[in-house]
Design a protein around this motif. Structure first.
Motif, mmCIF file in Angstrom:
data_model
loop_
_atom_site.group_PDB
_atom_site.id
_atom_site.type_symbol
_atom_site.label_atom_id
_atom_site.label_comp_id
_atom_site.label_asym_id
_atom_site.label_seq_id
_atom_site.Cartn_x
_atom_site.Cartn_y
_atom_site.Cartn_z
ATOM 1 N N PRO A 102 29.753 31.029 29.332
ATOM 2 C CA PRO A 102 31.037 30.607 28.745
ATOM 3 C C PRO A 102 30.984 30.559 27.218
ATOM 4 N N ALA A 103 32.127 30.645 26.611
ATOM 5 C CA ALA A 103 32.219 30.524 25.152
ATOM 6 C C ALA A 103 31.855 29.110 24.732
ATOM 7 N N TYR A 104 31.295 28.985 23.531
ATOM 8 C CA TYR A 104 30.928 27.663 23.025
ATOM 9 C C TYR A 104 32.184 26.797 22.907
ATOM 10 N N GLY A 105 32.107 25.619 23.478
ATOM 11 C CA GLY A 105 33.239 24.708 23.395
ATOM 12 C C GLY A 105 34.343 25.001 24.399
ATOM 13 N N ALA A 106 34.072 25.861 25.387
ATOM 14 C CA ALA A 106 35.096 26.134 26.413
ATOM 15 C C ALA A 106 35.486 24.828 27.115
ATOM 16 N N LYS A 107 36.761 24.632 27.295
ATOM 17 C CA LYS A 107 37.249 23.382 27.884
ATOM 18 C C LYS A 107 36.928 23.316 29.378
ATOM 19 N N PRO A 108 36.631 22.118 29.872
ATOM 20 C CA PRO A 108 36.409 21.976 31.316
ATOM 21 C C PRO A 108 37.642 22.432 32.087
ATOM 22 N N ALA A 109 37.445 23.412 32.957
ATOM 23 C CA ALA A 109 38.562 23.971 33.736
ATOM 24 C C ALA A 109 37.996 24.939 34.765
ATOM 25 N N ARG A 110 38.902 25.520 35.540
ATOM 26 C CA ARG A 110 38.543 26.507 36.555
ATOM 27 C C ARG A 110 38.964 27.881 36.023
ATOM 28 N N TYR A 111 38.004 28.813 35.910
ATOM 29 C CA TYR A 111 38.273 30.124 35.325
ATOM 30 C C TYR A 111 38.038 31.216 36.377
ATOM 31 N N SER A 112 38.986 32.150 36.478
ATOM 32 C CA SER A 112 38.851 33.295 37.387
ATOM 33 C C SER A 112 38.286 34.483 36.621
ATOM 34 N N ILE A 113 37.297 35.160 37.216
ATOM 35 C CA ILE A 113 36.646 36.308 36.585
ATOM 36 C C ILE A 113 36.784 37.510 37.522
ATOM 37 N N PRO A 114 37.778 38.399 37.312
ATOM 38 C CA PRO A 114 37.902 39.599 38.145
ATOM 39 C C PRO A 114 36.799 40.610 37.798
ATOM 40 N N VAL A 115 36.133 41.136 38.818
ATOM 41 C CA VAL A 115 35.056 42.111 38.638
ATOM 42 C C VAL A 115 35.376 43.329 39.484
ATOM 43 N N GLN A 116 35.043 44.518 38.954
ATOM 44 C CA GLN A 116 35.303 45.758 39.682
ATOM 45 C C GLN A 116 34.082 46.665 39.656
ATOM 46 N N ALA A 117 33.883 47.380 40.764
ATOM 47 C CA ALA A 117 32.915 48.472 40.849
ATOM 48 C C ALA A 117 33.716 49.728 41.137
ATOM 49 N N ILE A 118 33.759 50.652 40.178
ATOM 50 C CA ILE A 118 34.676 51.796 40.249
ATOM 51 C C ILE A 118 33.881 53.089 40.407
ATOM 52 N N ALA A 119 34.165 53.830 41.474
ATOM 53 C CA ALA A 119 33.595 55.156 41.698
ATOM 54 C C ALA A 119 34.721 56.178 41.701
ATOM 55 N N ASP A 120 34.368 57.463 41.888
ATOM 56 C CA ASP A 120 35.384 58.519 41.849
ATOM 57 C C ASP A 120 36.431 58.344 42.936
ATOM 58 N N SER A 121 35.990 57.910 44.130
ATOM 59 C CA SER A 121 36.910 57.883 45.263
ATOM 60 C C SER A 121 37.303 56.483 45.702
ATOM 61 N N GLU A 122 36.830 55.456 45.010
ATOM 62 C CA GLU A 122 37.136 54.100 45.452
ATOM 63 C C GLU A 122 36.979 53.094 44.325
ATOM 64 N N THR A 123 37.652 51.967 44.488
ATOM 65 C CA THR A 123 37.549 50.832 43.581
ATOM 66 C C THR A 123 37.343 49.581 44.418
ATOM 67 N N LEU A 124 36.228 48.903 44.175
ATOM 68 C CA LEU A 124 35.910 47.680 44.898
ATOM 69 C C LEU A 124 36.139 46.480 43.983
ATOM 70 N N ASP A 125 36.908 45.520 44.467
ATOM 71 C CA ASP A 125 37.276 44.349 43.672
ATOM 72 C C ASP A 125 36.546 43.106 44.170
ATOM 73 N N LEU A 126 36.203 42.247 43.202
ATOM 74 C CA LEU A 126 35.551 40.978 43.529
ATOM 75 C C LEU A 126 36.091 39.913 42.572
ATOM 76 N N GLU A 127 36.533 38.807 43.102
ATOM 77 C CA GLU A 127 37.106 37.721 42.289
ATOM 78 C C GLU A 127 36.113 36.561 42.261
ATOM 79 N N LEU A 128 35.497 36.336 41.099
ATOM 80 C CA LEU A 128 34.567 35.220 40.929
ATOM 81 C C LEU A 128 35.279 34.053 40.271
ATOM 82 N N GLU A 129 34.717 32.875 40.442
ATOM 83 C CA GLU A 129 35.318 31.682 39.864
ATOM 84 C C GLU A 129 34.229 30.830 39.212
#
Length: 271
Positions: A102-129
């Motif tokens: 996290p960034a220095y001084g980030a406020k206490p909270a719940r943050y969503s982090i969308p992550v993707q693995a992208i290939a030529d024929s597909e895109t895989l999504d993952l939502e981290l928190e």
């Protein structure tokens, strides 16, 4: 005629999902995490253990992307190295560690982090928190901020230190220790602080003992306040002075030496 139309609609609906599956993610391909939600202090690294599965009939090179809040840092690591893409053989899986700072001084909270693995024929999504609790931080200093003093060899000195909780979470079981020059000794009162709330401070007296016959000069002492999540060290410089007694004895020895030499000159000079 109505029956024929109904039959066409049924055939169309049954074929549509097959077409969508062929154009999108192959059946069984996945991007998963053992833990999607991690809660930790703001000054710690959030580590997610993930698995990337390639269910296609050919090797896929997945480009790894993520969206993080401003000032946050994210790294993908596989096989002990930091990566930005990953080659996965057909029918195989690869383990991937995602480290988020996290960034220095980030406020206490719940943050969503969308992550993707992208290939030529597909895109895989993952939502981290990432759930940011706050921060464990402390500072060891003196009430005045001055980190130097004087002491006479063979004596003791009391140094007033101050332990401050500069974070946003309580600090528990803080212990104090020292690193001193050889044969020096240091003790603390109190030697342990059970709890220190955010924004609060506790005064600690460090008693430093200097051995006899310590040469005059500057010496460095390091005092440390530490608990499980945080540490702070103060470097304290002490100037050692020679005692009046030692100085007087030294002068007396010099005078006696001079007098003895003078006596020898007068006695043997006449011969």
């Amino acid at each position: 005629m109505a029956c024929f139309s109904a039959l066409l609609i049924i055939v169309f609906l049954s074929l549509s999902p097959l077409n969508a599956s062929a154009q999108g993610t192959p059946e069984g391909a996945s991007f998963t995490a053992s833990l999607l939600n991690i809660e930790a202090p703001v000054n710690e690294t959030f580590r997610y253990q993930t698995t990337l599965k390639n269910s296609s009939g050919q090797a896929q090179v997945y480009e790894l992307k993520a969206e993080t809040p401003e000032g946050w840092r994210l790294a993908f690591k596989a096989r002990g190295s930091q990566v930005t893409s990953l080659n996965v053989e057909p029918g195989k899986t690869e383990n991937l560690t995602i480290e988020i700072r996290p960034a220095y001084g980030a406020k206490p909270a719940r943050y969503s982090i969308p992550v993707q693995a992208i290939a030529d024929s597909e895109t895989l999504d993952l939502e981290l928190e990432a759930v940011v609790e706050g921060s464990y931080e402390m500072e060891l200093t003196t009430p005045s901020g001055r980190l130097s003093g004087e002491i006479t060899e063979g004596e003791k000195a009391e140094i007033l230190l101050q332990v401050k909780n500069t974070g946003s979470l309580p600090l528990n079981e803080i212990t104090l220790s020292s690193q001193t020059p050889p044969k020096w000794e240091a003790s603390f009162s109190p030697s342990e602080i059970q709890q220190l709330d955010p924004g609060k401070s506790v005064d600690v007296i460090a008693t430093v003992s200097v051995p006899d016959k310590t040469l005059a000069g500057d010496y460095v002492n390091k005092f440390t306040a530490k608990n499980a999540p945080s540490t702070s060290t103060a470097t304290y410089r002490m100037t050692v002075k020679t005692s009046m007694l030692s100085g007087g004895v030294g002068i007396l020895v010099i005078l006696l030496s001079i007098g003895f030499v003078f006596y020898l000159i007068r006695k043997f000079g006449r011969r």
